[in-house]
Design a protein around this motif. Structure first.
Motif, mmCIF file in Angstrom:
data_model
loop_
_atom_site.group_PDB
_atom_site.id
_atom_site.type_symbol
_atom_site.label_atom_id
_atom_site.label_comp_id
_atom_site.label_asym_id
_atom_site.label_seq_id
_atom_site.Cartn_x
_atom_site.Cartn_y
_atom_site.Cartn_z
ATOM 1 N N LYS A 158 -5.213 -4.187 7.236
ATOM 2 C CA LYS A 158 -4.019 -3.513 6.726
ATOM 3 C C LYS A 158 -2.944 -3.403 7.799
ATOM 4 C CE LYS A 158 -5.941 -1.014 2.859
ATOM 5 N NZ LYS A 158 -6.311 0.291 2.311
ATOM 6 N N GLY A 176 1.068 9.661 6.319
ATOM 7 C CA GLY A 176 0.072 8.703 5.854
ATOM 8 C C GLY A 176 -0.044 8.756 4.342
ATOM 9 N N LEU A 177 -0.218 7.590 3.746
ATOM 10 C CA LEU A 177 -0.443 7.496 2.298
ATOM 11 C C LEU A 177 -1.878 7.073 2.095
ATOM 12 C CD1 LEU A 177 1.660 7.605 -0.175
ATOM 13 C CD2 LEU A 177 2.696 7.489 2.071
ATOM 14 N N GLY A 178 -2.703 7.956 1.544
ATOM 15 C CA GLY A 178 -4.082 7.556 1.274
ATOM 16 C C GLY A 178 -5.089 8.510 1.859
ATOM 17 N N VAL A 209 -0.808 13.765 5.625
ATOM 18 C CA VAL A 209 -1.272 12.693 4.727
ATOM 19 C C VAL A 209 -1.101 13.164 3.290
ATOM 20 C CG1 VAL A 209 -3.255 11.287 4.022
ATOM 21 C CG2 VAL A 209 -2.943 11.858 6.434
ATOM 22 N N GLU A 214 3.333 5.235 5.765
ATOM 23 C CA GLU A 214 2.378 4.153 6.098
ATOM 24 C C GLU A 214 1.008 4.375 5.458
ATOM 25 O OE1 GLU A 214 1.219 1.479 7.357
ATOM 26 O OE2 GLU A 214 2.910 0.640 8.427
ATOM 27 N N ASP A 215 0.376 3.306 5.010
ATOM 28 C CA ASP A 215 -0.998 3.416 4.490
ATOM 29 C C ASP A 215 -2.035 2.917 5.503
ATOM 30 O OD1 ASP A 215 -0.218 0.677 4.190
ATOM 31 O OD2 ASP A 215 -1.951 0.401 2.866
ATOM 32 N N ASP A 274 1.174 -2.018 -4.718
ATOM 33 C CA ASP A 274 -0.254 -2.138 -4.427
ATOM 34 C C ASP A 274 -0.642 -3.606 -4.228
ATOM 35 O OD1 ASP A 274 -2.841 -1.580 -4.017
ATOM 36 O OD2 ASP A 274 -3.318 -1.117 -6.098
ATOM 37 N N SER A 302 -0.311 10.213 -2.682
ATOM 38 C CA SER A 302 0.681 9.285 -3.257
ATOM 39 C C SER A 302 2.019 10.017 -3.306
ATOM 40 C CB SER A 302 0.275 8.874 -4.676
ATOM 41 O OG SER A 302 0.608 9.909 -5.587
ATOM 42 N N GLY A 342 0.796 -1.217 0.000
ATOM 43 C CA GLY A 342 0.000 0.000 0.000
ATOM 44 C C GLY A 342 0.833 1.274 0.000
ATOM 45 N N VAL A 343 2.159 1.133 0.113
ATOM 46 C CA VAL A 343 3.038 2.307 0.099
ATOM 47 C C VAL A 343 4.012 2.219 -1.079
ATOM 48 C CG1 VAL A 343 4.890 3.525 1.355
ATOM 49 C CG2 VAL A 343 2.830 2.794 2.552
#
Ligand code: B16
Ligand code: MG
Length: 217
Positions: free
Chosen positions: A45, A187-189, A200, A169-170, A16, A203, A12-13
């Motif tokens: 997750k 944060g990713l997402g 955050v 981190e996602d 995918d 991407s 997720g980082v």
């Protein structure tokens, strides 16, 4: 602020693979006679394989013994690995390679902090293993995120104090782990799920290291 290292989550980082984990878990749930939704998948997750299985069995109201659970976890992983087998560097998430190259050029140290026991294999498949000076994965930890262990071991491996590290981190549990370790967390997402991060981003596209550091102020 003196950032000397970046520690990356994997699924997720960097890549995918979250969608592959979900597909395999859903297939397992269906084989047991219940459905498993994408919303429920959020709970998995950053969580280890066995803990993920326990969450799914709870959702399906199934009580199984340890031998049955071990067999199911293996089945899920076999299905997951069938998908990983076909992975190529096309599956690296947008902007990741440029960002890693920028860190290398700036002598910012790079580590991986993932719950996955398939992390090295996955990094090999997408040709990124060489970027990571230290790899801490599910084979090296005894406690799962939100416990900070995975990131503490990453920083120790690099020899960098936690306050000089940024974690990417996602997962909500991963952000909690990073903050408990005394590190910065990006944060990713989705902002709703990752509001406890220092910042955050959607991407790594259109961001560089300087922009990330600015977001921390
Ligand atoms: P495995 P991360 C985590 O990786 C995943 O987010 C999580 O969904 C998965 O269950 C866990 O790895 C264990 O993976 O079955 O491959 O050992 O996000 O911490 O990189
Ligand atoms: Mg993740």
């Amino acid at each position: 602020m003196n950032i000397q290292a970046c520690i990356f989550d994997l699924d997720g980082v960097i890549v995918d693979t979250a969608k592959y984990h979900y597909k395999a878990w859903r297939k397992l749930a269906k084989s047991l006679g219940f459905d498993f939704t994408e919303a429920q998948n959020e709970q998995l997750k950053g969580v280890s394989r066995m803990e993920s299985l326990n969450i799914i069995l709870k959702i399906g109201n199934k009580i199984l013994d340890e031998a049955q659970k071990t067999a199911l976890a293996k089945q899920k992983n076999d299905w997951y690995l069938e998908q990983v087998a076909d992975m190529t560097s096309n599956e690296i998430l947008p902007g990741v390679v440029d960002f890693l190259n920028e860190l290398k050029a700036k002598n910012i140290r790079i580590a991986l902090g993932s719950a996955s026991k398939n992390a090295v294999l996955t990094l090999q498949k997408v040709n990124l293993l060489n970027y990571f000076e230290v790899v801490i994965d599910g084979t090296k930890t005894t406690r799962s995120k939100p416990d900070p262990q995975v990131f503490q071991l990453g920083a120790q491996g690099l020899g960098i104090p936690p306050e000089n590290c940024i974690v990417f981190e996602d997962a909500a549990k991963g952000v909690t782990a990073a903050r408990s370790a005394g590190m910065y967390a990006i944060g990713l997402g989705n902002l709703d799920e990752l509001a406890h991060a220092h910042a955050v981003i959607p991407s790594f596209e259109h961001v560089n290291f300087q922009r990330i550091v600015e977001l921390l102020y």
